[in-house]
Design a protein around this motif. Structure first.
Motif, short mmCIF file in Angstrom:
data_model
loop_
_atom_site.label_atom_id
_atom_site.label_comp_id
_atom_site.label_asym_id
_atom_site.label_seq_id
_atom_site.Cartn_x
_atom_site.Cartn_y
_atom_site.Cartn_z
N SER A 1 22.21 46.71 -8.19
CA SER A 1 21.72 45.89 -7.08
C SER A 1 20.24 45.60 -7.24
O SER A 1 19.53 46.29 -7.98
CB SER A 1 21.96 46.60 -5.75
N CYS A 2 19.79 44.58 -6.57
CA CYS A 2 18.39 44.19 -6.55
C CYS A 2 18.00 44.01 -5.09
O CYS A 2 18.57 43.16 -4.39
CB CYS A 2 18.21 42.89 -7.34
N THR A 3 17.07 44.82 -4.62
CA THR A 3 16.70 44.76 -3.20
C THR A 3 15.22 44.41 -3.04
O THR A 3 14.40 44.71 -3.90
CB THR A 3 16.97 46.11 -2.50
N MET A 4 14.92 43.79 -1.92
CA MET A 4 13.56 43.42 -1.56
C MET A 4 13.34 43.85 -0.12
O MET A 4 14.06 43.40 0.79
CB MET A 4 13.38 41.90 -1.71
N LEU A 5 12.41 44.76 0.10
CA LEU A 5 12.13 45.28 1.44
C LEU A 5 13.40 45.85 2.09
O LEU A 5 13.63 45.69 3.27
CB LEU A 5 11.52 44.19 2.33
N GLY A 6 14.23 46.49 1.25
CA GLY A 6 15.43 47.15 1.76
C GLY A 6 16.64 46.27 1.89
O GLY A 6 17.74 46.76 2.19
N GLU A 7 16.51 44.97 1.66
CA GLU A 7 17.64 44.04 1.77
C GLU A 7 18.08 43.59 0.38
O GLU A 7 17.25 43.32 -0.49
CB GLU A 7 17.26 42.81 2.60
N ASN A 8 19.41 43.48 0.18
CA ASN A 8 19.93 42.98 -1.07
C ASN A 8 19.57 41.50 -1.22
O ASN A 8 19.89 40.69 -0.35
CB ASN A 8 21.45 43.17 -1.12
N VAL A 9 18.89 41.18 -2.32
CA VAL A 9 18.38 39.82 -2.50
C VAL A 9 19.50 38.79 -2.54
O VAL A 9 19.33 37.65 -2.09
CB VAL A 9 17.50 39.74 -3.77
N LYS A 10 20.68 39.17 -3.06
CA LYS A 10 21.74 38.17 -3.22
C LYS A 10 22.28 37.66 -1.87
O LYS A 10 22.95 36.64 -1.83
CB LYS A 10 22.87 38.74 -4.07
N LYS A 11 21.94 38.34 -0.77
CA LYS A 11 22.30 37.82 0.55
C LYS A 11 21.50 36.58 0.90
O LYS A 11 21.89 35.80 1.76
CB LYS A 11 22.06 38.89 1.62
N ARG A 12 20.34 36.43 0.25
CA ARG A 12 19.46 35.28 0.46
C ARG A 12 19.14 35.07 1.94
O ARG A 12 19.18 33.95 2.46
CB ARG A 12 20.06 34.02 -0.16
N LEU A 13 18.83 36.14 2.63
CA LEU A 13 18.44 36.05 4.04
C LEU A 13 17.09 35.33 4.15
O LEU A 13 16.19 35.56 3.35
CB LEU A 13 18.34 37.44 4.65
N PRO A 14 16.94 34.46 5.15
CA PRO A 14 15.67 33.73 5.29
C PRO A 14 14.45 34.64 5.34
O PRO A 14 13.42 34.34 4.74
CB PRO A 14 15.86 32.96 6.60
N GLU A 15 14.58 35.77 6.04
CA GLU A 15 13.42 36.67 6.15
C GLU A 15 13.09 37.33 4.81
O GLU A 15 11.94 37.74 4.57
CB GLU A 15 13.67 37.75 7.22
N THR A 16 14.09 37.44 3.92
CA THR A 16 13.84 37.97 2.58
C THR A 16 13.27 36.88 1.68
O THR A 16 12.29 37.09 0.96
CB THR A 16 15.14 38.52 1.96
N MET A 17 13.88 35.70 1.72
CA MET A 17 13.43 34.60 0.86
C MET A 17 12.00 34.17 1.18
O MET A 17 11.26 33.72 0.29
CB MET A 17 14.37 33.41 0.99
N SER A 18 11.59 34.31 2.43
CA SER A 18 10.24 33.91 2.80
C SER A 18 9.18 34.85 2.22
O SER A 18 7.98 34.54 2.25
CB SER A 18 10.10 33.87 4.33
N GLU A 19 9.62 36.00 1.70
CA GLU A 19 8.68 36.96 1.11
C GLU A 19 8.72 36.93 -0.41
O GLU A 19 8.14 37.78 -1.07
CB GLU A 19 8.99 38.39 1.60
#
Length: 256
Positions: free
Chosen positions: A36-54
Motif C-alpha cells: 500500500s501507499c499512504t499519505m497522511l494515513g489515507e490510502n492514496v489510491k482512494k484519491r480522496l480530495p483532502e488527500t489529493m490537495s496535499e
C-alpha cells in the motif's frame, strides 16, 4: 520507504529502474498490485480530495492548455487550499517567466519553470518532481537551486527524481536509490558523511576502497570513514555508481 516532512529526497536510478512508476504510485495515478501507499494515513489510491490537495506532481513530460498563466491559476489553484498567488508571482519573477503570453507560446524551459513555481505555490505537503531541471539552461538551474533552498520546508516533503545529480547536490538531504523496481539504498546525507569518505587516491595498497573509478592522476574512491577524520564532499555520481555496482559493500557501512 517512509517520507518525512522537512526533508528533500533525491531519487536516483538507472533508466527503467522504476522512478517515474514510484512517483505515479505516490500520487495515486497507479495502484500497487500488493502492499500500500499512504499519505497522511489515507490510502492514496482512494484519491480522496483532502488527500489529493496535499500532493502535487510535476511530471517530466506535460502539456499545458492554450491560456494565460492567470487563467490557469484561476482554474487550478482552488484545488489547493493554501495556494499563495503572491508567492507564485515572486518565483516567476525570479525565473523571468513572461506571464503575459499564453502558456503554449512559452518555450519548454519557460513552461517547466511556470509549473515549478505553481508546484511550490500550492504549499501542498508532498511535492513530487520528475526531472525538474531537464530543459532548463544553466542560469535557470542555479535559480532553481536558489528557490528550493529558500523554500520553507518545515511542514513539506519534496521527492525529486533525476539523472542530473549535480543539479541537486546542494539541496537534497536524503538519498534514495532504485534498481529494478526495488529500493536498494536509503540514507540521509548526514549519515553518509559520517560513514563514508570521498577521496582521490593513488595507491590502493594503503587503503582498500569500497568502490573506485579511474580519474586523471589516480582514482576517485569511496572509503570507510576513519574515526576522527574530517568530512569530505559527497560525490553523488560516484556514490550512485558505487551503490549500483557494490550494493552490499556500501550498505554494510550503515548496518551498525
Amino acid at each position: 520507504m517512509n517520507l518525512e516532512p522537512g526533508n528533500t529526497y533525491g531519487l536516483f536510478g538507472l533508466n527503467g529502474a522504476g522512478k517515474t512508476t514510484l512517483l505515479n504510485h505516490l500520487s495515486g495515478m497507479l495502484f500497487p498490485e500488493k502492499g500500500s501507499c499512504t499519505m497522511l494515513g489515507e490510502n492514496v489510491k482512494k484519491r480522496l480530495p483532502e488527500t489529493m490537495s496535499e500532493i502535487y506532481i510535476l511530471p517530466e513530460q506535460f502539456d499545458l492548455p492554450k491560456m494565460s498563466a492567470e487563467v490557469y491559476v484561476e482554474l487550478q489553484a482552488p484545488f489547493y487550499p493554501r495556494f499563495e498567488n503572491d508567492y507564485l508571482t515572486e518565483v516567476l519573477k525570479e525565473f523571468q517567466v513572461d506571464t503575459q503570453k499564453n502558456l503554449t507560446e512559452l518555450s519548454y524551459g519557460q513552461r517547466k519553470k511556470f509549473l515549478i513555481g505553481f508546484a511550490l505555490a500550492t504549499h501542498s505537503k508532498l511535492v513530487l518532481m520528475d526531472e525538474p531541471t531537464n530543459g532548463l539552461d544553466i542560469p535557470s538551474k542555479s535559480q532553481f537551486r536558489k528557490i528550493m533552498a529558500a523554500t520553507d520546508q518545515s511542514e513539506r516533503c519534496f521527492l525529486i527524481s533525476t539523472h542530473q545529480v549535480r543539479d541537486l547536490d546542494s539541496i537534497i538531504d536524503h538519498i534514495i536509490v532504485l534498481n529494478d523496481g526495488k529500493i536498494i539504498f536509503q540514507e540521509s546525507v548526514l549519515k553518509i558523511s559520517e560513514r563514508l569518505s570521498f577521496e582521490k587516491i593513488t595507491d590502493e595498497s594503503e587503503r582498500t576502497p569500497l568502490y573506485s573509478e579511474d580519474v586523471f592522476g589516480g582514482k576517485a574512491a569511496i572509503l570507510p570513514k576513519r574515526e576522527g577524520s574530517k568530512d569530505t564532499q559527497i560525490d553523488l555520481e560516484l556514490l550512485f555508481n558505487g551503490i549500483i555496482q557494490k550494493q552490499d559493500l556500501i550498505n554494510n557501512q550503515f548496518k551498525n
